[in-house]
Design a protein around this motif. Structure first.
Motif, PDB file in Angstrom:
ATOM      1  N   UNK A  70      -5.458   2.079  -2.368  1.00 11.94           N
ATOM      2  CA  UNK A  70      -5.106   3.404  -2.975  1.00 11.94           C
ATOM      3  C   UNK A  70      -6.343   3.933  -3.427  1.00 11.94           C
ATOM      4  N   UNK A  71      -7.015   3.171  -4.065  1.00  5.42           N
ATOM      5  CA  UNK A  71      -8.309   3.962  -4.700  1.00  5.42           C
ATOM      6  C   UNK A  71      -9.225   4.444  -3.533  1.00  5.42           C
ATOM      7  N   UNK A  72      -9.296   3.815  -2.463  1.00  2.00           N
ATOM      8  CA  UNK A  72     -10.362   4.052  -1.617  1.00  2.00           C
ATOM      9  C   UNK A  72      -9.736   5.175  -0.848  1.00  2.00           C
ATOM     10  N   UNK A  73      -8.311   5.172  -0.504  1.00  2.00           N
ATOM     11  CA  UNK A  73      -7.799   6.438   0.253  1.00  2.00           C
ATOM     12  C   UNK A  73      -8.087   7.638  -0.632  1.00  2.00           C
ATOM     13  N   UNK A  74      -7.745   7.641  -2.072  1.00  2.89           N
ATOM     14  CA  UNK A  74      -8.249   8.604  -2.956  1.00  2.89           C
ATOM     15  C   UNK A  74      -9.577   9.260  -2.850  1.00  2.89           C
ATOM     16  N   UNK A  75     -10.551   8.175  -2.798  1.00  3.14           N
ATOM     17  CA  UNK A  75     -12.068   8.562  -2.757  1.00  3.14           C
ATOM     18  C   UNK A  75     -12.179   9.366  -1.504  1.00  3.14           C
ATOM     19  N   UNK A  76     -11.580   8.739  -0.337  1.00  4.57           N
ATOM     20  CA  UNK A  76     -11.730   9.491   0.959  1.00  4.57           C
ATOM     21  C   UNK A  76     -11.271  10.644   0.970  1.00  4.57           C
ATOM     22  N   UNK A  77     -10.243  11.071   0.306  1.00  4.71           N
ATOM     23  CA  UNK A  77      -9.397  12.329   0.429  1.00  4.71           C
ATOM     24  C   UNK A  77      -9.842  13.266  -0.767  1.00  4.71           C
ATOM     25  N   UNK A  78     -10.865  12.807  -1.494  1.00  2.90           N
ATOM     26  CA  UNK A  78     -11.321  13.664  -2.623  1.00  2.90           C
ATOM     27  C   UNK A  78     -10.353  13.715  -3.612  1.00  2.90           C
ATOM     28  N   UNK A  79      -9.469  13.089  -3.850  1.00  2.00           N
ATOM     29  CA  UNK A  79      -8.276  13.267  -4.929  1.00  2.00           C
ATOM     30  C   UNK A  79      -7.819  11.941  -5.746  1.00  2.00           C
ATOM     31  N   UNK A  94       9.945   6.117  -4.426  1.00  2.00           N
ATOM     32  CA  UNK A  94       9.003   7.026  -4.904  1.00  2.00           C
ATOM     33  C   UNK A  94       8.718   8.190  -3.708  1.00  2.00           C
ATOM     34  N   UNK A  95       9.306   8.410  -2.812  1.00  2.09           N
ATOM     35  CA  UNK A  95       9.143   9.454  -2.095  1.00  2.09           C
ATOM     36  C   UNK A  95       8.563   9.166  -0.498  1.00  2.09           C
ATOM     37  N   UNK A  96       8.348   7.757  -0.200  1.00  2.00           N
ATOM     38  CA  UNK A  96       7.759   7.485   1.118  1.00  2.00           C
ATOM     39  C   UNK A  96       8.917   7.449   2.091  1.00  2.00           C
ATOM     40  N   UNK A  97       8.441   7.529   3.444  1.00  2.00           N
ATOM     41  CA  UNK A  97       9.473   7.567   4.328  1.00  2.00           C
ATOM     42  C   UNK A  97       9.053   6.032   5.147  1.00  2.00           C
ATOM     43  N   UNK A  98       9.881   5.087   5.273  1.00  2.00           N
ATOM     44  CA  UNK A  98       9.504   3.790   6.102  1.00  2.00           C
ATOM     45  C   UNK A  98      10.472   3.644   7.162  1.00  2.00           C
ATOM     46  N   UNK A  99       9.830   3.457   8.415  1.00  2.00           N
ATOM     47  CA  UNK A  99      10.633   3.056   9.654  1.00  2.00           C
ATOM     48  C   UNK A  99      10.362   1.868  10.228  1.00  2.00           C
ATOM     49  N   UNK A 100      11.506   1.022  10.339  1.00  2.00           N
ATOM     50  CA  UNK A 100      11.556  -0.064  11.091  1.00  2.00           C
ATOM     51  C   UNK A 100      11.583   0.085  12.578  1.00  2.00           C
ATOM     52  N   UNK A 103       0.736  -1.256  -0.018  1.00  2.00           N
ATOM     53  CA  UNK A 103       0.116   0.019   0.024  1.00  2.00           C
ATOM     54  C   UNK A 103       0.801   1.105   0.022  1.00  2.00           C
ATOM     55  N   UNK A 104       2.030   1.121   0.759  1.00  2.00           N
ATOM     56  CA  UNK A 104       2.972   2.574   0.961  1.00  2.00           C
ATOM     57  C   UNK A 104       3.425   2.631  -0.567  1.00  2.00           C
ATOM     58  N   UNK A 105       3.903   1.571  -1.203  1.00  2.00           N
ATOM     59  CA  UNK A 105       4.316   1.590  -2.539  1.00  2.00           C
ATOM     60  C   UNK A 105       3.632   2.246  -3.533  1.00  2.00           C
ATOM     61  N   UNK A 106       2.126   1.836  -3.560  1.00  2.75           N
ATOM     62  CA  UNK A 106       1.191   2.213  -4.622  1.00  2.75           C
ATOM     63  C   UNK A 106       0.705   3.748  -4.271  1.00  2.75           C
ATOM     64  N   UNK A 107       0.601   4.151  -3.147  1.00  8.84           N
ATOM     65  CA  UNK A 107       0.291   5.493  -2.555  1.00  8.84           C
ATOM     66  C   UNK A 107       1.383   6.403  -2.856  1.00  8.84           C
ATOM     67  N   UNK A 108       2.664   6.123  -2.706  1.00  8.66           N
ATOM     68  CA  UNK A 108       3.805   6.950  -2.885  1.00  8.66           C
ATOM     69  C   UNK A 108       3.980   7.098  -4.426  1.00  8.66           C
ATOM     70  N   UNK A 109       3.376   5.965  -5.218  1.00 10.57           N
ATOM     71  CA  UNK A 109       3.533   6.164  -6.554  1.00 10.57           C
ATOM     72  C   UNK A 109       2.678   6.997  -7.147  1.00 10.57           C
ATOM     73  N   UNK A 110       1.526   7.281  -6.472  1.00  6.38           N
ATOM     74  CA  UNK A 110       0.620   8.100  -6.968  1.00  6.38           C
ATOM     75  C   UNK A 110       0.797   9.746  -6.438  1.00  6.38           C
ATOM     76  N   UNK A 111       1.938   9.861  -5.752  1.00  5.27           N
ATOM     77  CA  UNK A 111       2.215  11.106  -5.558  1.00  5.27           C
ATOM     78  C   UNK A 111       1.800  11.562  -3.972  1.00  5.27           C
TER      79      UNK A 111
END
Length: 545
Positions: A386-395, A177-183, A30-38
């Motif tokens: 990622x589609x669902x997050x986009x719908x909830x954010x209106x983007x 693609x710009x995400x920050x990942x913390x283990x 999910x992090x990969x997909x979201x980051x790839x969408x900006x």
């Protein structure tokens, strides 16, 4: 945030669009997909990537032939559609695998098996994987290790994956693609407000960092329900946890190689379950899995003596040479977070996923919870999430991962135009060996499997084995350990030996200890500092608390 506001409220919180909780395959995907969408993404994982369920699978890219008996046609079709998408995306860590099912007339009639395999062949389009067929086990090489009463069988196609590396590759791509990942960073509190989530992140050493996010993704796997009930705080007293998980433990054993050919077996058992026997790490056979209801903390999941006995007994029903508990050289147990559906048999609980969205009736910051799922459908799950997050954010932002390569999977710079995933990998091995003739053949293949086209980054300008640094353990040089520390979040010997690789299977206890000591020393002398998202990002309408 203006400087005076930060001074008044304490250190400015990190700001992101989406905070993802959980570094298993779903969270990383999910992090990969979201980051790839900006979107600006921050992922927090309490342990190492793939520490639990996502490194403890049967390691198959498959539709799930047995799920047809439970009429899970939609799940099987979705998974079958993903097989070849995944195989093309990372041919170094995934490859086609042929499975043999010896026919036992006391289990299921031959006509039912033929019907099931026919459906399996045709529920989704195949371009890479060959179809199924019947075989005479008295003449086929796969019949030799079996008891003589098994004279007839069926062979069909699926795929194999290095599950833990699949998670890390998704994380690497997300970071690119710009995400920050913390283990090793736990989310200890997440409070929902009208427009944002306010979260507290805690590192292993007890340090804390505040984070604000426009949306929150709960991809905590076996802990997804517990996260909603104990960590996430609603804005107005609404219930965040509306679903329940059924935790089912699946255990596996590793034994010395039971057969010399390259096919895997699927065995039917009298309890109507199936187990697999799969070629593993060149010298071993992987046998699994069980389905045992788990009560208590998933972190403590271990294989039991009864599970080991069960797997040995069922495999021994088929193999000429019995498999005994004393043969087991390693074992592991993973906890599947399955969505509770009131099925009496744990094996019958659906492996499909559900994405639950929650905006508190439009009055709260978006929340998406991931329930269930299987490794084969992770990419589609991430795309839907990622589609669902986009719908909830209106983007709305378009999907992109179908047809995209995972890191190391684009081999054209080494081999030219892609042909088939399995033959492309062999061409890579040949190309790497030709370009670096000083590398031992066994090391060429292992490094090509692990890193694909990224092998050039690891080798760098090295012209000899001496240029790779000291050999810390057989075939493992300092250059690779540093590469894993700097690019793949490896902190400990366990990270290296059992998740970034399976070298632990091939090493003695003393050799494993040397790797652990080297990693511990490197962490002290040359710590790798995590990179956070830009703290200067202005976050509006966030009151001091």
């Amino acid at each position: 945030m203006p400087a005076h506001a930060a001074d008044a409220c304490g250190p400015a919180p990190l700001a992101c669009d989406v905070l993802v909780v959980g570094g298993g395959i779903n969270g990383a995907g999910i992090a990969r997909d979201l980051a790839g969408r900006g979107w600006r993404v921050l992922l927090a994982e309490a342990d190492d990537f793939a520490s639990h369920t996502s490194s403890s699978s049967t390691k198959l890219i498959h539709g799930g032939l047995r799920y047809l008996e439970y009429y899970e046609f939609s799940l099987v079709r979705k998974a079958l559609q993903e097989r070849e998408v995944l195989l093309r995306s990372a041919p170094h860590i995934m490859w086609p695998l042929r499975f043999v099912m010896p026919h036992d007339p006391s289990m299921r009639p031959a006509w039912l098996i033929r019907l099931g395999i026919f459906l399996y062949d045709h529920l989704a389009r195949r371009e890479v994987l060959p179809g199924s067929r019947g075989i005479d086990l008295t003449k086929h090489a796969t019949g030799a290790p079996l008891k003589p009463e098994f004279t007839r069988g069926f062979v069909y196609s699926d795929g194999w994956v290095d599950d833990a590396r699949l998670v890390v590759l998704n994380a690497i791509d997300a970071r690119a693609k710009g995400a920050t990942l913390l283990t090793r960073t736990r989310v200890t509190r997440a409070e929902r407000r009208e427009r944002t989530w306010h979260a507290t992140l805690q590192t292993e050493d007890g340090g804390e960092q505040q984070v604000t996010a426009r949306a929150l993704v709960n991809a905590a796997g076996p802990w997804a329900e517990a996260f909603l009930r104990g960590v996430a705080l609603p804005a107005r007293g609404e219930a965040l946890a509306t679903k329940s998980l059924r935790l089912v433990k699946g255990s596996h054993i590793i034994v010395p190689r039971c057969f010399a050919h390259d096919h895997a077996y699927i065995f039917q058992n009298p309890d109507k379950r199936i187990i697999f026997a799969i070629p593993y790490e060149r010298d071993f056979t992987l046998i699994g899995t069980t389905d045992v209801e788990l009560q208590g903390d998933p972190r403590g999941a271990r294989i039991s003596e009864s599970e080991t006995a069960y797997l040995c007994e069922q495999a021994s029903r088929y193999f000429r040479r019995p498999v005994r508990p004393a043969d087991v050289v390693w074992s592991y147990a993973g906890v599947r977070p399955l969505l509770e559906d009131d099925a009496g048999d744990p094996s019958a609980v659906t492996r499909d996923y559900l994405l639950e969205t929650n905006t508190a009736g439009g009055q709260g910051a978006p929340l998406l919870s991931v329930w269930g799922g299987k490794i084969t459908t992770f990419r589609k799950l991430a795309e839907d999430a990622a589609d669902d997050i986009g719908r909830m954010l209106g983007e709305h932002r378009p999907a992109w991962t179908h047809g995209a390569f995972l890191p190391g999977g684009e081999l054209s710079a080494w081999i030219g135009k892609a042909q088939k995933p399995d033959t492309d990998f062999e061409r890579l091995v040949h190309a790497v060996g030709a370009r670096h003739p000083w590398l031992p053949t066994v090391l060429v293949r292992r490094l090509s499997r692990a890193y694909g086209s990224r092998i050039g980054e690891l080798i760098g300008t090295a012209q000899s084995l001496a240029d790779l640094g000291a050999e810390v353990a057989p075939g493992l040089y300092e250059a690779e350990l540093n590469f894993l520390r700097q690019t793949e979040w490896a902190h400990t010997g366990t990270d290296v030996l059992w998740r970034r690789s399976k070298l632990g299977l091939h090493y003695t206890p003393a050799e494993r200890a040397r790797v652990g000591a080297w990693m511990d020393r490197a962490a002290t002398e040359h710590p790798v500092t995590p990179t956070f998202v830009d703290q200067t990002t202005e976050v509006k309408d966030i009151p001091c608390s």
